[in-house]
Design a protein around this motif. Structure first.
Motif, PDB file in Angstrom:
ATOM      1  N   VAL A   1       0.810  -1.224   0.000  1.00  0.00           N
ATOM      2  CA  VAL A   1       0.000   0.000   0.000  1.00  0.00           C
ATOM      3  C   VAL A   1       0.840   1.270   0.000  1.00  0.00           C
ATOM      4  O   VAL A   1       0.330   2.339  -0.317  1.00  0.00           O
ATOM      5  N   MET A   2       2.117   1.158   0.319  1.00  0.00           N
ATOM      6  CA  MET A   2       2.982   2.347   0.325  1.00  0.00           C
ATOM      7  C   MET A   2       3.072   2.924  -1.079  1.00  0.00           C
ATOM      8  O   MET A   2       3.200   2.192  -2.057  1.00  0.00           O
ATOM      9  N   CYS A   3       2.977   4.254  -1.191  1.00  0.00           N
ATOM     10  CA  CYS A   3       2.980   4.868  -2.509  1.00  0.00           C
ATOM     11  C   CYS A   3       3.489   6.304  -2.445  1.00  0.00           C
ATOM     12  O   CYS A   3       3.072   7.080  -1.593  1.00  0.00           O
ATOM     13  N   ASP A   4       4.381   6.641  -3.380  1.00  0.00           N
ATOM     14  CA  ASP A   4       4.893   8.002  -3.520  1.00  0.00           C
ATOM     15  C   ASP A   4       4.201   8.750  -4.651  1.00  0.00           C
ATOM     16  O   ASP A   4       4.635   9.830  -5.035  1.00  0.00           O
ATOM     17  N   GLY A   5       3.145   8.163  -5.181  1.00  0.00           N
ATOM     18  CA  GLY A   5       2.399   8.787  -6.268  1.00  0.00           C
ATOM     19  C   GLY A   5       2.759   8.186  -7.602  1.00  0.00           C
ATOM     20  O   GLY A   5       3.895   7.779  -7.832  1.00  0.00           O
ATOM     21  N   CYS A   6       1.789   8.160  -8.474  1.00  0.00           N
ATOM     22  CA  CYS A   6       1.914   7.531  -9.787  1.00  0.00           C
ATOM     23  C   CYS A   6       3.080   8.075 -10.595  1.00  0.00           C
ATOM     24  O   CYS A   6       3.765   7.340 -11.288  1.00  0.00           O
ATOM     25  N   LEU A   7       3.314   9.352 -10.513  1.00  0.00           N
ATOM     26  CA  LEU A   7       4.334   9.980 -11.346  1.00  0.00           C
ATOM     27  C   LEU A   7       5.743   9.825 -10.783  1.00  0.00           C
ATOM     28  O   LEU A   7       6.717   9.960 -11.511  1.00  0.00           O
ATOM     29  N   ALA A   8       5.846   9.532  -9.485  1.00  0.00           N
ATOM     30  CA  ALA A   8       7.165   9.413  -8.855  1.00  0.00           C
ATOM     31  C   ALA A   8       7.888   8.155  -9.301  1.00  0.00           C
ATOM     32  O   ALA A   8       9.079   8.172  -9.576  1.00  0.00           O
TER      33      ALA A   8
END
Length: 114
Positions: free
Chosen positions: A50-57
């Motif tokens: 579930v950890m996420c830095d965002g789609c664009l990162a």
């Protein structure tokens, strides 16, 4: 906080996974993983999923975003998001809009400013 719009039109900067990851909120991520295990019938889902830095990162992506065909296409085409694509709104995006109508609204808003 800067508004981050994913290729598909979802707003990463408003996503619970993104917000918890950026806050380094381990307890919150544990709770989110537990919630998503039930919601998505994914008994093996972990905090890492579930950890996420965002789609664009492109660094830490939640398990779905990491394999998303819309994200892969947008990245390959080098567009800021699908609103900027010459093939907007392709069949993949149309299908996704059935699941996330707010994403269409976001991308349509962006297209009006182009």
């Amino acid at each position: 906080m800067e508004r981050i719009v994913a290729y598909c039109g979802l707003v990463c900067s408003e996503c619970e996974a993104y917000l918890l990851t950026q806050a380094n909120d381990t307890a919150g991520l544990e709770q989110l993983a537990a919630k998503w295990r039930l919601e998505y019938n994914a008994p093996d889902m972990t905090v890492a999923n579930v950890m996420c830095d965002g789609c664009l990162a492109g660094e830490r992506l939640n398990s779905y975003c990491g394999m998303c065909p819309i994200r892969a296409c947008g990245s390959e085409r080098g567009v800021a998001n699908c609103a900027h694509c010459a093939d907007y709104a392709c069949a993949n995006l149309q299908q996704f809009f059935n699941l996330a109508p707010s994403a269409r609204e976001t991308l349509e808003e962006i297209r009006r400013t182009l």
